[in-house]
Design an enzyme around this catalytic site. Sequence first.
Site, short mmCIF file in Angstrom:
data_model
loop_
_atom_site.label_atom_id
_atom_site.label_comp_id
_atom_site.label_asym_id
_atom_site.label_seq_id
_atom_site.Cartn_x
_atom_site.Cartn_y
_atom_site.Cartn_z
N LYS A 284 54.68 105.74 99.79
CA LYS A 284 55.32 107.03 100.08
C LYS A 284 56.73 106.73 100.58
O LYS A 284 56.90 105.98 101.54
CB LYS A 284 54.53 107.77 101.14
CG LYS A 284 54.93 109.23 101.31
CD LYS A 284 54.48 110.07 100.12
CE LYS A 284 54.62 111.56 100.41
NZ LYS A 284 53.59 112.02 101.37
N HIS A 285 57.72 107.29 99.92
CA HIS A 285 59.12 107.06 100.28
C HIS A 285 59.45 105.58 100.36
O HIS A 285 60.07 105.10 101.32
CB HIS A 285 59.45 107.77 101.59
CG HIS A 285 59.25 109.25 101.53
ND1 HIS A 285 59.83 110.04 100.55
CD2 HIS A 285 58.54 110.10 102.31
CE1 HIS A 285 59.47 111.31 100.73
NE2 HIS A 285 58.68 111.37 101.79
N ASN A 427 62.36 97.53 110.79
CA ASN A 427 61.49 96.46 111.29
C ASN A 427 60.06 96.73 110.83
O ASN A 427 59.55 97.82 111.05
CB ASN A 427 61.54 96.41 112.82
CG ASN A 427 62.84 95.82 113.35
OD1 ASN A 427 63.24 94.76 112.92
ND2 ASN A 427 63.47 96.50 114.31
N HIS A 533 65.96 96.15 103.97
CA HIS A 533 66.73 97.28 104.50
C HIS A 533 66.90 98.38 103.45
O HIS A 533 66.73 98.14 102.28
CB HIS A 533 68.11 96.81 104.98
CG HIS A 533 68.04 95.95 106.19
ND1 HIS A 533 68.29 94.58 106.14
CD2 HIS A 533 67.72 96.23 107.46
CE1 HIS A 533 68.15 94.09 107.37
NE2 HIS A 533 67.81 95.06 108.18
#
Length: 533
Positions: A284-285, A427, A533
Amino acid sequence: MTHPVATDHVYVGRALISVSDKTGLLDLARALSALGVELVSTGGTSSMLRTAGLAVRDVSEITGFPEMMDGRVKTLHPNVHGGLLALRDDDEHLLAMAAHGIDPIDLLIVNLYPFEETVAKGADHATCIENIDIGGPAMIRAAAKNHRFVTVVTDPCDYTQLLDQLKANDGATTLVFRQKLALTAYSRTAAYDTAVSTWLAGELQETAPRYRSFAGKLAQPLRYGENPHQGAAFYTDGSRREGVSTAKQWQGKELSYNNINDTDAAFELVAEFAGQGPACAIIKHANPCGVGKGASLLEAYKRAYHCDQTSAFGGIVALNQPLDAATAEEIVKIFTEVVIAPGASDEAKAIFAAKKNLRLLTTAGLPDAKKGGLAFRQVAGGFLVQDGDVDSITAADLKVVTKRAPSEAELADLLFAWKVAKHVKSNAIVYVKDGATVGVGAGQMSRVDSTRIAARKAQDMAEVLGLAQSPTIGSVVASDAFFPFPDGLLTAAEAGATALIQPGGSMNDAAVIEAADKAGLAMVFTGQRHFRH
């Protein structure tokens, strides 16, 4: 001197055809010949046309030179490039053509040696070199530059449009059409040169060549990007890496920008478990909300789904084995955007057919998780480029740094958690128990926050599933980067974790190890981190 002044419509009287991909060639050539277009051609193309009974002039008749050097030299000649580049409304150009016996070329039909395909097949260095086209790109660029007068076609998919233009305009093409084809032509030669330079950089193991370019071929325009006000399109890079770009869509509406991005993330994650039994990843996302292994795909899916049922709603499901009917029956119980798998049974397809908004994608296999390629990202004024994050950590690579070593079961879960953490935004904290994620913390500014969020999600699911205790009790934890202080580790211990895997390398490693020993935890270092990231 009188001469035709350039107008919107330019008549096509002579065509030079030299193609490697001969798809649709004969039908095109017959149609051009029927329209009265003189055909000029090279090598194998010329032979094919002549065998089909078409009147065709060899390019050697125009240049006065035979093809030589194994075909390396055949079109690099003033009689060819003059015919392409001459401005038909410039007296000096017309005088030069007359003086040197140069005939105009009004239509160029060229596609290039199959360099990308040759590289993709794993051909040796010499073969790849021989498939670098020189004359083709030179002619294409010349014709595209002179598109006020010359029509250039570089892709068989444009043949139909070309013939439609000629028939609709009494043997002529319009300026707008020629401009669009010129754009395609320059884009094609740029992509071709990019493929060659990228390959050569790889051959030389050059990680930072002076110039770096990226290219792609349009796979589909998209309705919009991440948000409705953003335009977007999907391009393929020719690498043929298994995934969204190679998948067959069996049903459902067109994939969106976010669908493609999330489906890629899901399939790349589940590919980490190729050959390790049934596995499922739910995304999801772009973040995993559940990953599980099992004795069957159905079990693997259920274990992934039970990690975070709330986030799984409207998510992307990726499987590492062909979809079967039992798993399909379970998946359709909730709303799912996309399912991608290396194949699907007819029974599974029939089950999905009742859910018209569910997209089913199948591929011929899984992406190779050991080959990462290049990853790039645009920043203001440039690009960041890096190697793909390929993980090769095995049990033998782990360093036990605590007094207690992990048990065999803990070790298996630690390696599982480590593979998942690689695909979680930093993180990243991943709790795993018995071959399934039970809590995932992603994208937080603090590692402690990720640890707490993952534990809280696990507690929430315990309540949903009616469990007597949180599944993090007796679990293991993976951290994508080192614990800078003992607090994150202690938070995981408070949630019931018994073992941890992390890169190590902090200035405070000694304090973190001491805290782990006091808590009775087992901890291993990988010496490798997985920031995402």
